[in-house]
Design a protein around this motif. Structure first.
Motif, short mmCIF file in Angstrom:
data_model
loop_
_atom_site.label_atom_id
_atom_site.label_comp_id
_atom_site.label_asym_id
_atom_site.label_seq_id
_atom_site.Cartn_x
_atom_site.Cartn_y
_atom_site.Cartn_z
N CYS A 39 0.83 -1.21 0.00
CA CYS A 39 0.00 0.00 0.00
C CYS A 39 0.87 1.26 0.00
O CYS A 39 0.59 2.21 -0.74
N ALA A 40 1.90 1.26 0.81
CA ALA A 40 2.78 2.44 0.90
C ALA A 40 3.51 2.66 -0.42
O ALA A 40 3.71 3.80 -0.85
N THR A 41 3.91 1.57 -1.07
CA THR A 41 4.58 1.66 -2.36
C THR A 41 3.63 2.23 -3.41
O THR A 41 4.00 3.10 -4.19
N GLU A 42 2.41 1.74 -3.39
CA GLU A 42 1.39 2.21 -4.33
C GLU A 42 1.06 3.68 -4.06
O GLU A 42 0.77 4.45 -4.99
N PHE A 43 1.09 4.07 -2.81
CA PHE A 43 0.86 5.47 -2.41
C PHE A 43 1.87 6.38 -3.11
O PHE A 43 1.51 7.42 -3.66
N ILE A 44 3.14 5.97 -3.13
CA ILE A 44 4.18 6.76 -3.80
C ILE A 44 3.86 6.88 -5.29
O ILE A 44 3.90 7.98 -5.85
N SER A 45 3.52 5.76 -5.92
CA SER A 45 3.21 5.77 -7.36
C SER A 45 2.02 6.66 -7.66
O SER A 45 2.04 7.45 -8.61
N PHE A 46 1.00 6.53 -6.84
CA PHE A 46 -0.25 7.27 -7.03
C PHE A 46 -0.03 8.77 -6.93
O PHE A 46 -0.44 9.54 -7.82
N VAL A 47 0.64 9.19 -5.88
CA VAL A 47 0.89 10.63 -5.67
C VAL A 47 1.86 11.16 -6.72
O VAL A 47 1.67 12.26 -7.25
N THR A 48 2.88 10.37 -7.05
CA THR A 48 3.85 10.79 -8.07
C THR A 48 3.16 10.99 -9.41
O THR A 48 3.45 11.96 -10.12
N GLY A 49 2.26 10.08 -9.74
CA GLY A 49 1.51 10.19 -11.00
C GLY A 49 0.77 11.51 -11.09
O GLY A 49 0.80 12.20 -12.11
N SER A 52 3.28 14.35 -11.38
CA SER A 52 3.89 14.30 -12.70
C SER A 52 2.95 14.86 -13.77
O SER A 52 3.39 15.58 -14.68
N SER B 37 6.69 4.88 -11.70
CA SER B 37 5.25 5.12 -11.58
C SER B 37 4.61 5.57 -12.89
O SER B 37 3.45 5.29 -13.15
N PHE B 59 1.65 8.21 6.14
CA PHE B 59 0.67 7.31 5.54
C PHE B 59 0.62 5.97 6.27
O PHE B 59 -0.44 5.46 6.62
N LEU B 97 -6.59 2.07 -3.05
CA LEU B 97 -5.84 0.88 -2.64
C LEU B 97 -6.70 -0.38 -2.53
O LEU B 97 -6.19 -1.48 -2.40
#
Lengths: 124, 120
Positions: A39-49, A52, B37, B59, B97
């Motif tokens: 979840c934390a990894t996906e959080f980074i991807s999500f926010v970065t997207g 970006s 990402s 988080f 999520l």
């Protein structure tokens, strides 16, 4: 060969952060820890997207701290966004002080060199 | 490569959390995840992974706290994956999520109800 774990935040680090929020007698299953790691990894991807996208629309190439703060607020992480803005301003203040300290050290060195050069020329 | 401990000491002394010590998450790994990402992500400023190390910490703390609440409600002392899933289902901001944890929302008893409501 790509290690799958390279794509995720390290589970040990995640576990340590989790432990800080829990009572000492609490237990966490391995699966729960791994879930939060994902979840934390996906959080980074999500926010970065999101950050970006903003850069792309504004024709900027570099995603910076302000973009991350904006993305956090935009996606509803309001509390985090405020805390991060404060964190970022402290970091920038530290960087400015560091830069100022190193440039004054450089100017001292330059002055010494000038003195040496003028002393040298007077001798010749 | 900068020493993470130096920054943290400066930033966290009297700062948001008051915690001192090195970064809790590795900046290089964060940067790697950011780059993967999206194809649009070309350049990342030095401060961005640093910002994320703090954001991720917050988080994880929030998700852990909410998950633990589910554990307590179930009168248990071990936090399970189901508690994390329930925390995600009951927090709007964590909607992105839900599919990560349960690709088919109908697999989870708590999620099924939430998922169906939202679809309507």
């Amino acid at each position: 060969m790509v290690d799958e774990h390279d794509k995720l935040l390290p589970v040990a680090n995640v576990g340590r952060i989790m432990k800080q929020m829990l009572p000492p007698t609490a237990k966490v299953s391995k699966e729960a820890k791994e879930t939060i790691q994902e979840c934390a990894t996906e959080f980074i991807s999500f926010v970065t997207g999101e950050a970006s996208d903003k850069c792309h629309k504004e024709n900027r190439k570099t995603v910076n701290g302000d973009d991350i703060c904006w993305a956090l607020a935009s996606l509803g992480f309001d509390d985090s966004s405020e805390a991060i803005v404060r964190y970022l301003s402290k970091y920038r203040e530290f960087e400015r002080e560091k830069a100022a300290a190193s440039s004054s050290a450089t100017s001292v060195v330059k002055e010494e060199n000038v003195d040496k050069a003028s002393a040298g020329s007077s001798n010749s | 490569m900068r020493q993470a401990g130096v920054y943290s000491g400066i930033l966290s002394g009297g700062g948001i959390s008051g915690r001192t010590g090195p970064h809790l998450l590795p900046l290089a790994r964060i940067k790697k995840i950011m780059k993967k990402s999206s194809v649009d992500v070309k350049m990342i400023s030095g401060e961005a992974p640093l910002v994320f190390s703090k954001a991720c910490e917050l988080f994880i703390e929030e998700l852990t706290k909410r998950s633990w609440n589910m554990t307590i409600q179930g009168k248990r002392r071990t936090l399970h994956k189901e508690d994390v899933a329930s925390a995600l289902a009951t927090t709007d901001v964590f909607d992105f999520l839900i599919n990560l944890v349960y690709p088919n929302a109908s697999d989870h008893p708590n999620l099924n109800e939430e998922y169906t409501e939202k679809k309507q």
